[in-house]
Design a protein around this motif. Structure first.
Motif, PDB file in Angstrom:
ATOM      1  N   GLN A  47      56.722 -30.550 126.619  1.00  0.00           N
ATOM      2  CA  GLN A  47      56.982 -31.354 127.980  1.00  0.00           C
ATOM      3  C   GLN A  47      58.017 -30.345 128.516  1.00  0.00           C
ATOM      4  O   GLN A  47      57.910 -30.013 129.723  1.00  0.00           O
ATOM      5  N   LYS A  48      59.064 -29.833 128.039  1.00  0.00           N
ATOM      6  CA  LYS A  48      60.022 -29.299 129.010  1.00  0.00           C
ATOM      7  C   LYS A  48      59.451 -27.836 129.369  1.00  0.00           C
ATOM      8  O   LYS A  48      59.712 -27.527 130.260  1.00  0.00           O
ATOM      9  N   GLU A  49      58.715 -27.344 128.459  1.00  0.00           N
ATOM     10  CA  GLU A  49      58.012 -25.968 128.973  1.00  0.00           C
ATOM     11  C   GLU A  49      56.984 -26.370 130.166  1.00  0.00           C
ATOM     12  O   GLU A  49      57.026 -25.709 131.224  1.00  0.00           O
ATOM     13  N   GLU A  50      56.377 -27.473 130.054  1.00  0.00           N
ATOM     14  CA  GLU A  50      55.545 -27.902 131.325  1.00  0.00           C
ATOM     15  C   GLU A  50      56.253 -28.050 132.392  1.00  0.00           C
ATOM     16  O   GLU A  50      55.791 -27.864 133.583  1.00  0.00           O
ATOM     17  N   MET A  51      57.487 -28.734 132.394  1.00  0.00           N
ATOM     18  CA  MET A  51      58.182 -29.228 133.814  1.00  0.00           C
ATOM     19  C   MET A  51      59.138 -28.177 133.967  1.00  0.00           C
ATOM     20  O   MET A  51      59.255 -27.765 135.345  1.00  0.00           O
ATOM     21  N   GLY A  52      59.695 -27.195 132.882  1.00  0.00           N
ATOM     22  CA  GLY A  52      60.659 -26.310 133.501  1.00  0.00           C
ATOM     23  C   GLY A  52      60.059 -25.011 133.718  1.00  0.00           C
ATOM     24  O   GLY A  52      60.157 -24.123 134.182  1.00  0.00           O
ATOM     25  N   LEU A  53      59.399 -24.564 132.472  1.00  0.00           N
ATOM     26  CA  LEU A  53      58.974 -23.006 132.315  1.00  0.00           C
ATOM     27  C   LEU A  53      58.069 -22.797 133.288  1.00  0.00           C
ATOM     28  O   LEU A  53      57.875 -21.548 133.700  1.00  0.00           O
ATOM     29  N   LEU A  54      57.079 -23.469 133.242  1.00  0.00           N
ATOM     30  CA  LEU A  54      55.912 -23.108 134.269  1.00  0.00           C
ATOM     31  C   LEU A  54      56.468 -23.001 135.673  1.00  0.00           C
ATOM     32  O   LEU A  54      55.779 -22.089 136.201  1.00  0.00           O
ATOM     33  N   ALA A  55      57.035 -23.959 135.999  1.00  0.00           N
ATOM     34  CA  ALA A  55      57.996 -23.703 137.397  1.00  0.00           C
ATOM     35  C   ALA A  55      58.581 -22.527 137.513  1.00  0.00           C
ATOM     36  O   ALA A  55      58.568 -21.834 138.566  1.00  0.00           O
ATOM     37  N   ALA A  56      59.442 -22.238 136.438  1.00  0.00           N
ATOM     38  CA  ALA A  56      60.182 -21.178 136.579  1.00  0.00           C
ATOM     39  C   ALA A  56      59.309 -19.699 136.734  1.00  0.00           C
ATOM     40  O   ALA A  56      59.779 -18.763 137.315  1.00  0.00           O
ATOM     41  N   ILE A  57      58.294 -19.989 135.993  1.00  0.00           N
ATOM     42  CA  ILE A  57      57.502 -18.598 135.989  1.00  0.00           C
ATOM     43  C   ILE A  57      56.879 -18.542 137.441  1.00  0.00           C
ATOM     44  O   ILE A  57      56.869 -17.391 138.159  1.00  0.00           O
ATOM     45  N   SER A  58      56.515 -19.657 138.197  1.00  0.00           N
ATOM     46  CA  SER A  58      56.204 -19.466 139.643  1.00  0.00           C
ATOM     47  C   SER A  58      57.042 -18.953 140.368  1.00  0.00           C
ATOM     48  O   SER A  58      56.844 -18.268 141.330  1.00  0.00           O
ATOM     49  N   ALA A  59      58.411 -19.498 139.960  1.00  0.00           N
ATOM     50  CA  ALA A  59      59.326 -18.953 141.101  1.00  0.00           C
ATOM     51  C   ALA A  59      59.966 -17.499 140.788  1.00  0.00           C
ATOM     52  O   ALA A  59      60.544 -16.792 141.810  1.00  0.00           O
ATOM     53  N   LEU A  60      59.893 -17.017 139.424  1.00  0.00           N
ATOM     54  CA  LEU A  60      60.607 -15.837 139.283  1.00  0.00           C
ATOM     55  C   LEU A  60      59.762 -14.686 139.043  1.00  0.00           C
ATOM     56  O   LEU A  60      60.330 -13.592 139.037  1.00  0.00           O
ATOM     57  N   VAL A  61      58.462 -14.798 138.577  1.00  0.00           N
ATOM     58  CA  VAL A  61      57.590 -13.704 138.312  1.00  0.00           C
ATOM     59  C   VAL A  61      56.688 -13.348 139.594  1.00  0.00           C
ATOM     60  O   VAL A  61      55.922 -14.010 139.876  1.00  0.00           O
ATOM     61  N   ASP A  62      56.842 -11.998 139.987  1.00  0.00           N
ATOM     62  CA  ASP A  62      56.116 -11.546 140.832  1.00  0.00           C
ATOM     63  C   ASP A  62      54.526 -11.215 140.513  1.00  0.00           C
ATOM     64  O   ASP A  62      54.357 -11.536 139.330  1.00  0.00           O
ATOM     65  N   GLY A  63      53.569 -11.260 141.544  1.00  0.00           N
ATOM     66  CA  GLY A  63      52.285 -11.242 141.242  1.00  0.00           C
ATOM     67  C   GLY A  63      51.815 -10.182 140.262  1.00  0.00           C
ATOM     68  O   GLY A  63      51.087 -10.172 139.296  1.00  0.00           O
ATOM     69  N   ASP A  64      52.455  -9.007 140.297  1.00  0.00           N
ATOM     70  CA  ASP A  64      52.030  -7.809 139.437  1.00  0.00           C
ATOM     71  C   ASP A  64      52.441  -8.093 137.940  1.00  0.00           C
ATOM     72  O   ASP A  64      51.678  -7.827 137.114  1.00  0.00           O
ATOM     73  N   THR A  65      53.729  -8.740 138.020  1.00  0.00           N
ATOM     74  CA  THR A  65      54.002  -9.130 136.731  1.00  0.00           C
ATOM     75  C   THR A  65      53.417 -10.088 135.923  1.00  0.00           C
ATOM     76  O   THR A  65      53.076 -10.038 134.718  1.00  0.00           O
ATOM     77  N   ASP A  66      52.808 -10.982 136.941  1.00  0.00           N
ATOM     78  CA  ASP A  66      52.189 -12.128 136.363  1.00  0.00           C
ATOM     79  C   ASP A  66      50.697 -11.676 135.807  1.00  0.00           C
ATOM     80  O   ASP A  66      50.241 -12.000 134.810  1.00  0.00           O
ATOM     81  N   VAL A  67      50.031 -10.654 136.508  1.00  0.00           N
ATOM     82  CA  VAL A  67      48.806 -10.158 136.099  1.00  0.00           C
ATOM     83  C   VAL A  67      49.062  -9.408 134.728  1.00  0.00           C
ATOM     84  O   VAL A  67      48.314  -9.767 133.876  1.00  0.00           O
ATOM     85  N   ARG A  68      50.263  -8.635 134.605  1.00  0.00           N
ATOM     86  CA  ARG A  68      50.573  -7.863 133.354  1.00  0.00           C
ATOM     87  C   ARG A  68      50.688  -8.928 132.364  1.00  0.00           C
ATOM     88  O   ARG A  68      50.157  -8.619 131.297  1.00  0.00           O
ATOM     89  N   LEU A  69      51.543  -9.897 132.713  1.00  0.00           N
ATOM     90  CA  LEU A  69      51.975 -10.898 131.216  1.00  0.00           C
ATOM     91  C   LEU A  69      50.836 -11.712 130.929  1.00  0.00           C
ATOM     92  O   LEU A  69      50.557 -11.851 129.770  1.00  0.00           O
ATOM     93  N   ALA A  70      50.057 -12.094 132.092  1.00  0.00           N
ATOM     94  CA  ALA A  70      48.359 -12.766 131.538  1.00  0.00           C
ATOM     95  C   ALA A  70      47.739 -11.835 130.504  1.00  0.00           C
ATOM     96  O   ALA A  70      46.947 -12.405 129.688  1.00  0.00           O
ATOM     97  N   GLN A  71      47.636 -10.595 131.160  1.00  0.00           N
ATOM     98  CA  GLN A  71      46.667  -9.702 130.168  1.00  0.00           C
ATOM     99  C   GLN A  71      47.161  -9.630 128.701  1.00  0.00           C
ATOM    100  O   GLN A  71      46.553  -9.652 127.636  1.00  0.00           O
TER     101      GLN A  71
END
Length: 164
Positions: free
Chosen positions: A133-157
């Motif tokens: 629940q903490k990750e769903e509320m905090g971590l996922l929002a933080a990823i959206s706020a802090l991780v740029d698009g290129d980093t997101d693609v790399r992390l997802a891979q």
């Protein structure tokens, strides 16, 4: 906005919650050590696999790939909190998985092993659902706020390659 990485983590969280809810229901139905028929054996085997996936691969991805991105951006508070929770949940989840695997291999729970499984299972359900629940509320929002698009693609891979 949902990131690719956040979406993958969310899917994993939902599968884990389902397994934890099934564990909670299973434990609630038992008055003593269950008879390990094929259905119960299959449940316990799947539970062990899911728990190991969650704590070893999922936590490992977060700690080795995602959290360093947060730390580079100065976001250490969430990293420290979630890492401390991982350190509590990891041995508990592995204990439940090991006890489930041992019971399946033996064809039954020993009396003490059943008590240990039930106690650890109840604690795991409580701790890990709260953690998710903490990750769903905090971590996922933080990823959206802090991780740029290129980093997101790399992390997802990386996530797909390491977690599955």
């Amino acid at each position: 906005m949902q990131t690719q990485t956040g979406s993958l983590l969310h899917q994993d969280h939902m599968a884990t919650i389902e397994s934890l809810q099934n564990l909670e229901e299973f434990l609630g139905r038992q008055r003593g050590a269950p008879v390990l028929d094929e259905t119960v054996k299959a449940f316990l085997a799947a539970l062990g696999g899911t728990l190991r996936q969650e704590v070893e691969k999922h936590f490992g991805f977060e700690e080795n790939h995602l959290f360093p991105e947060f730390t580079r951006r100065g976001e250490t508070g969430i990293v420290m909190m979630l890492t401390m929770e991982h350190r509590t949940i990891l041995p508990l989840a592995l204990r439940v998985a090991d006890l489930a695997d041992a019971a399946v291999a033996a064809g039954a729970f020993g009396e003490q092993d059943w008590r240990d499984f039930k106690d650890a299972g109840v604690e795991l359900v409580e701790r890990e659902i709260f953690h998710i629940q903490k990750e769903e509320m905090g971590l996922l929002a933080a990823i959206s706020a802090l991780v740029d698009g290129d980093t997101d693609v790399r992390l997802a891979q990386v996530y797909r390659e390491t977690v599955g």
